[in-house]
Design a protein around this motif. Structure first.
Motif, PDB file in Angstrom:
ATOM      1  N   ILE A 311      -8.583  -3.049  -1.981  1.00  0.00           N
ATOM      2  CA  ILE A 311      -7.866  -2.396  -0.889  1.00  0.00           C
ATOM      3  C   ILE A 311      -6.372  -2.473  -1.179  1.00  0.00           C
ATOM      4  O   ILE A 311      -5.802  -3.561  -1.288  1.00  0.00           O
ATOM      5  CB  ILE A 311      -8.183  -3.063   0.466  1.00  0.00           C
ATOM      6  N   GLU A 312      -5.742  -1.339  -1.317  1.00  0.00           N
ATOM      7  CA  GLU A 312      -4.339  -1.280  -1.692  1.00  0.00           C
ATOM      8  C   GLU A 312      -3.458  -1.177  -0.456  1.00  0.00           C
ATOM      9  O   GLU A 312      -3.859  -0.601   0.557  1.00  0.00           O
ATOM     10  CB  GLU A 312      -4.091  -0.077  -2.602  1.00  0.00           C
ATOM     11  N   SER A 313      -2.254  -1.748  -0.539  1.00  0.00           N
ATOM     12  CA  SER A 313      -1.303  -1.603   0.556  1.00  0.00           C
ATOM     13  C   SER A 313      -0.853  -0.155   0.630  1.00  0.00           C
ATOM     14  O   SER A 313      -0.753   0.534  -0.394  1.00  0.00           O
ATOM     15  CB  SER A 313      -0.098  -2.518   0.339  1.00  0.00           C
ATOM     16  N   LYS A 314      -0.587   0.320   1.832  1.00  0.00           N
ATOM     17  CA  LYS A 314      -0.304   1.738   2.028  1.00  0.00           C
ATOM     18  C   LYS A 314       1.187   1.967   2.266  1.00  0.00           C
ATOM     19  O   LYS A 314       1.819   1.226   3.032  1.00  0.00           O
ATOM     20  CB  LYS A 314      -1.109   2.282   3.218  1.00  0.00           C
ATOM     21  N   ASN A 315       1.727   2.991   1.622  1.00  0.00           N
ATOM     22  CA  ASN A 315       3.081   3.390   1.941  1.00  0.00           C
ATOM     23  C   ASN A 315       3.044   4.318   3.146  1.00  0.00           C
ATOM     24  O   ASN A 315       1.982   4.573   3.717  1.00  0.00           O
ATOM     25  CB  ASN A 315       3.756   4.051   0.730  1.00  0.00           C
ATOM     26  N   TYR A 316       4.201   4.838   3.527  1.00  0.00           N
ATOM     27  CA  TYR A 316       4.280   5.629   4.753  1.00  0.00           C
ATOM     28  C   TYR A 316       3.453   6.900   4.647  1.00  0.00           C
ATOM     29  O   TYR A 316       2.738   7.267   5.595  1.00  0.00           O
ATOM     30  CB  TYR A 316       5.749   5.972   5.045  1.00  0.00           C
TER      31      TYR A 316
END
Length: 360
Positions: A311-316
């Motif tokens: 699960i990757e961190s999400k940008n805007y």
């Protein structure tokens, strides 16, 4: 002008004393506030900002409306989202109260007054569920809170439809405005509008469409609010069912539109046509949401289960894509409800017309 030369688009709709403009405008405003509230709530979940404000109904000990605006606007983004979500919810609540007051003062249909009360009650309950989620810090209540928001949205749409001019378009016209209803739109003599004939199974198809859509929303909420105790097998089954129902939903929308198109009334068929596009966009957003969360799976597949998913961190931009998927799901349910209420109205009028002819 003969009847044959009447342009339906320019035709004035018959309006009775029940078509109160103030009530209808407030109902529209409630609808217009609810969908952005779902958007912001989706962003809160996407950014995992639900606990950015640990107390409720206050904000860090301040009254909700007295919290320093500079701290809110210039503070951390998760605080901005969570406190803004609460303020927008409060604005929706006040507008719903105004709708109830306006309806009880000028609306002659008791059942419509009841619907406005039901809308207000649903908004209050929804706010309470959000508060319980904060106080208890429970992800289960977060999932329930996300699952009930589309129901509130659908209720507001019902209120908008039953207070609209369209609701009375097949009623007998009145040539003089009602002097006791200053906010009622007067009507000039307009030609009669023939009742459309619904294709067999239209109501049943749209009802099944709504049920399938809401089941999809519940499955999506389960995927968004994963429980620490959840199993990989349970996730696999939920995700697989979610994907399969997406295409079943699109098929149902096409069937519903094909039935509504046969009635020859654009006010019924065009929303059905819009649903086809919305569900198509929703499927694309769902694919994008999967990629944002887990990357491209093996075989460009739809199903989880391969090794190496992270699960990757999400940008805007990614967060907007994920939240768009959530909000569009609620919009599909709302538009389906919009169509459902209208075809129920037409069906009931057809039944009443048939009963009248039989009695005469």
């Amino acid at each position: 002008m003969t009847r044959e030369n009447v342009n339906p688009r320019k035709m004035q709709l018959p309006v009775t004393k029940y078509a109160n403009r103030t009530v209808h405008r407030l109902a529209i405003l409630v609808v217009c506030l609810t969908w952005p509230l779902i958007w912001v709530g989706g962003m809160v979940t996407t950014y995992d900002a639900g606990m950015a404000v640990p107390d409720w109904p206050n904000t860090y000990g301040y009254n909700l409306f007295l919290y320093p605006y500079k701290t809110w606007l210039l503070g951390p983004f998760d605080l901005f989202m969570e406190h803004g979500h609460r303020l927008l919810g409060a604005l929706l609540g006040f507008t719903a109260i105004g709708l109830v007051i306006a309806a009880w003062r000028s609306e002659n249909r008791r059942w419509v007054k009841g619907i406005t009360l039901l809308i207000l009650l649903a908004v209050i309950i929804q706010g309470g569920l959000g508060g319980i989620r904060v106080v208890l810090g429970d992800r289960t209540f977060a999932m329930i809170h996300g699952s009930t928001a589309p129901i509130v949205f659908a209720l507001t749409v019902i209120g908008m439809v039953v207070t609209s001019r369209w609701w009375f378009r097949y009623s007998k016209p009145q040539s003089e405005p009602d002097s006791t209803e200053p906010n009622t739109t007067p009507h000039e003599d307009a030609p009669a509008i023939k009742l459309p004939k619904l294709a067999k199974g239209s109501v049943a198809t749209v009802t099944l469409l709504i049920l399938t859509c809401y089941l999809q929303l519940i499955l999506g909420a389960r995927l968004r609010h994963l429980q620490p105790t959840g199993s990989a097998t349970g996730f696999l089954h939920t995700a697989t069912l979610h994907v399969m129902l997406a295409f079943a939903l699109w098929l149902l929308v096409v069937i519903a539109w094909s039935r509504l198109r046969k009635c020859g009334d654009l006010t019924l068929s065009r929303p059905g046509q819009a649903l086809i596009g919305l569900v198509g966009v929703q499927i694309l957003l769902g694919i994008g949401t999967w990629v944002v969360h887990y990357g491209w799976p093996d075989f460009l597949g739809w199903f989880p289960g391969s090794e190496g998913y992270v699960i990757e961190s999400k940008n805007y931009v990614n967060a907007l894509l994920v939240t768009s998927h959530v909000a569009t799901g609620s919009l599909i349910l709302a538009v389906s409800t919009f169509v459902w209420v209208r075809i129920l109205r037409v069906r009931n009028l057809n039944m009443a017309s048939a009963a009248s002819k039989t009695a005469s």
